[in-house]
Design a protein around this motif. Sequence first.
Motif, PDB file in Angstrom:
ATOM      1  N   ASP A   1      -2.579  -2.620  -0.029  1.00  0.00           N
ATOM      2  CA  ASP A   1      -2.858  -2.187   1.339  1.00  0.00           C
ATOM      3  C   ASP A   1      -3.190  -0.704   1.372  1.00  0.00           C
ATOM      4  OD1 ASP A   1      -2.349  -4.704   2.338  1.00  0.00           O
ATOM      5  OD2 ASP A   1      -0.239  -4.277   2.727  1.00  0.00           O
ATOM      6  N   ARG A   2      -4.053  -0.351   2.278  1.00  0.00           N
ATOM      7  CA  ARG A   2      -4.424   1.054   2.449  1.00  0.00           C
ATOM      8  C   ARG A   2      -3.344   1.769   3.255  1.00  0.00           C
ATOM      9  NH1 ARG A   2      -8.582   4.909   2.972  1.00  0.00           N
ATOM     10  NH2 ARG A   2      -8.525   5.975   4.958  1.00  0.00           N
ATOM     11  N   VAL A   3      -3.033   2.991   2.852  1.00  0.00           N
ATOM     12  CA  VAL A   3      -2.096   3.835   3.595  1.00  0.00           C
ATOM     13  C   VAL A   3      -2.925   4.886   4.319  1.00  0.00           C
ATOM     14  CG1 VAL A   3      -0.185   5.456   3.440  1.00  0.00           C
ATOM     15  CG2 VAL A   3      -0.248   3.460   1.938  1.00  0.00           C
ATOM     16  N   TYR A   4      -2.832   4.893   5.631  1.00  0.00           N
ATOM     17  CA  TYR A   4      -3.584   5.846   6.431  1.00  0.00           C
ATOM     18  C   TYR A   4      -2.800   7.143   6.572  1.00  0.00           C
ATOM     19  CZ  TYR A   4      -6.677   2.035   7.623  1.00  0.00           C
ATOM     20  OH  TYR A   4      -7.571   1.000   7.554  1.00  0.00           O
ATOM     21  N   GLN A   5      -3.532   8.242   6.494  1.00  0.00           N
ATOM     22  CA  GLN A   5      -2.923   9.566   6.667  1.00  0.00           C
ATOM     23  C   GLN A   5      -3.190  10.051   8.086  1.00  0.00           C
ATOM     24  OE1 GLN A   5      -3.002  12.583   3.529  1.00  0.00           O
ATOM     25  NE2 GLN A   5      -4.132  13.888   4.963  1.00  0.00           N
ATOM     26  N   VAL A   6      -2.152  10.561   8.723  1.00  0.00           N
ATOM     27  CA  VAL A   6      -2.244  11.056  10.094  1.00  0.00           C
ATOM     28  C   VAL A   6      -1.850  12.527  10.099  1.00  0.00           C
ATOM     29  CG1 VAL A   6      -1.440  10.785  12.466  1.00  0.00           C
ATOM     30  CG2 VAL A   6      -1.618   8.775  10.969  1.00  0.00           C
ATOM     31  N   PHE A   7      -2.763  13.392  10.511  1.00  0.00           N
ATOM     32  CA  PHE A   7      -2.435  14.799  10.636  1.00  0.00           C
ATOM     33  C   PHE A   7      -1.723  14.987  11.966  1.00  0.00           C
ATOM     34  CE2 PHE A   7      -2.986  19.211  11.748  1.00  0.00           C
ATOM     35  CZ  PHE A   7      -2.719  19.845  10.553  1.00  0.00           C
ATOM     36  N   VAL A   8      -0.534  15.563  11.918  1.00  0.00           N
ATOM     37  CA  VAL A   8       0.280  15.777  13.115  1.00  0.00           C
ATOM     38  C   VAL A   8       0.242  17.260  13.447  1.00  0.00           C
ATOM     39  CG1 VAL A   8       2.555  15.539  14.152  1.00  0.00           C
ATOM     40  CG2 VAL A   8       1.771  13.842  12.493  1.00  0.00           C
ATOM     41  N   SER A   9      -0.297  17.564  14.609  1.00  0.00           N
ATOM     42  CA  SER A   9      -0.460  18.947  15.032  1.00  0.00           C
ATOM     43  C   SER A   9       0.492  19.265  16.183  1.00  0.00           C
ATOM     44  CB  SER A   9      -1.902  19.167  15.500  1.00  0.00           C
ATOM     45  OG  SER A   9      -2.077  20.471  15.985  1.00  0.00           O
ATOM     46  N   SER A  10       1.155  20.402  16.076  1.00  0.00           N
ATOM     47  CA  SER A  10       2.030  20.874  17.154  1.00  0.00           C
ATOM     48  C   SER A  10       2.416  22.311  16.860  1.00  0.00           C
ATOM     49  CB  SER A  10       3.294  20.017  17.266  1.00  0.00           C
ATOM     50  OG  SER A  10       4.126  20.234  16.147  1.00  0.00           O
ATOM     51  N   THR A  11       2.947  22.965  17.875  1.00  0.00           N
ATOM     52  CA  THR A  11       3.537  24.266  17.607  1.00  0.00           C
ATOM     53  C   THR A  11       4.797  24.044  16.786  1.00  0.00           C
ATOM     54  OG1 THR A  11       4.684  24.178  19.722  1.00  0.00           O
ATOM     55  CG2 THR A  11       2.586  25.383  19.660  1.00  0.00           C
ATOM     56  N   PHE A  12       5.174  24.999  15.985  1.00  0.00           N
ATOM     57  CA  PHE A  12       6.218  24.769  14.991  1.00  0.00           C
ATOM     58  C   PHE A  12       7.622  24.732  15.574  1.00  0.00           C
ATOM     59  CE2 PHE A  12       9.220  26.161  11.722  1.00  0.00           C
ATOM     60  CZ  PHE A  12       9.068  25.103  10.843  1.00  0.00           C
TER      61      PHE A  12
ATOM     62  N   ASP B   1       9.035  25.092  18.835  1.00  0.00           N
ATOM     63  CA  ASP B   1       9.482  24.452  20.072  1.00  0.00           C
ATOM     64  C   ASP B   1       9.302  22.934  20.077  1.00  0.00           C
ATOM     65  OD1 ASP B   1       6.738  24.846  20.177  1.00  0.00           O
ATOM     66  OD2 ASP B   1       6.696  25.003  22.352  1.00  0.00           O
ATOM     67  N   LEU B   2       8.545  22.373  19.145  1.00  0.00           N
ATOM     68  CA  LEU B   2       8.344  20.923  19.105  1.00  0.00           C
ATOM     69  C   LEU B   2       8.847  20.315  17.801  1.00  0.00           C
ATOM     70  CD1 LEU B   2       4.814  20.653  20.741  1.00  0.00           C
ATOM     71  CD2 LEU B   2       7.025  20.111  21.767  1.00  0.00           C
ATOM     72  N   GLU B   3       9.813  20.936  17.195  1.00  0.00           N
ATOM     73  CA  GLU B   3      10.332  20.479  15.907  1.00  0.00           C
ATOM     74  C   GLU B   3      10.914  19.062  15.987  1.00  0.00           C
ATOM     75  OE1 GLU B   3      12.844  22.512  12.281  1.00  0.00           O
ATOM     76  OE2 GLU B   3      12.641  23.561  14.184  1.00  0.00           O
ATOM     77  N   GLU B   4      11.709  18.793  16.990  1.00  0.00           N
ATOM     78  CA  GLU B   4      12.328  17.475  17.148  1.00  0.00           C
ATOM     79  C   GLU B   4      11.277  16.407  17.438  1.00  0.00           C
ATOM     80  OE1 GLU B   4      14.879  14.402  17.162  1.00  0.00           O
ATOM     81  OE2 GLU B   4      15.370  16.448  16.546  1.00  0.00           O
ATOM     82  N   GLU B   5      10.318  16.728  18.288  1.00  0.00           N
ATOM     83  CA  GLU B   5       9.259  15.779  18.616  1.00  0.00           C
ATOM     84  C   GLU B   5       8.411  15.452  17.391  1.00  0.00           C
ATOM     85  OE1 GLU B   5      10.119  18.416  20.342  1.00  0.00           O
ATOM     86  OE2 GLU B   5      10.474  17.768  22.399  1.00  0.00           O
ATOM     87  N   ARG B   6       8.123  16.457  16.576  1.00  0.00           N
ATOM     88  CA  ARG B   6       7.356  16.263  15.349  1.00  0.00           C
ATOM     89  C   ARG B   6       8.103  15.336  14.392  1.00  0.00           C
ATOM     90  NH1 ARG B   6       6.488  21.157  14.655  1.00  0.00           N
ATOM     91  NH2 ARG B   6       8.090  21.570  13.131  1.00  0.00           N
TER      92      ARG B   6
END
Length: 63
Positions: free
Chosen positions: A2-13, A15-20
């Motif tokens: 199976d192919r593994v898709y890569q997702v780039f996750v962008s956020s400010t470092f 203040d969004l640490e938990e959400e990331r």
Amino acid sequence: MDRVYQVFVSSTFTDLEEERLQVSNTLAKAGYLAAYGAISYYGSALDFIKRIIDRSDYYVVNL
């Protein structure tokens, strides 16, 4: 295999640490690979991030 898709996750470092982390966990459970990069607008750091984004299959922005 199976192919593994890569997702780039962008956020400010800081203040969004938990959400990331939550996004990363959700992606991992779904079988995706989360990719990150600390962005800098100077020289090779920005080029490095652009290469990661270009090689990613998806892009997620946390606002």
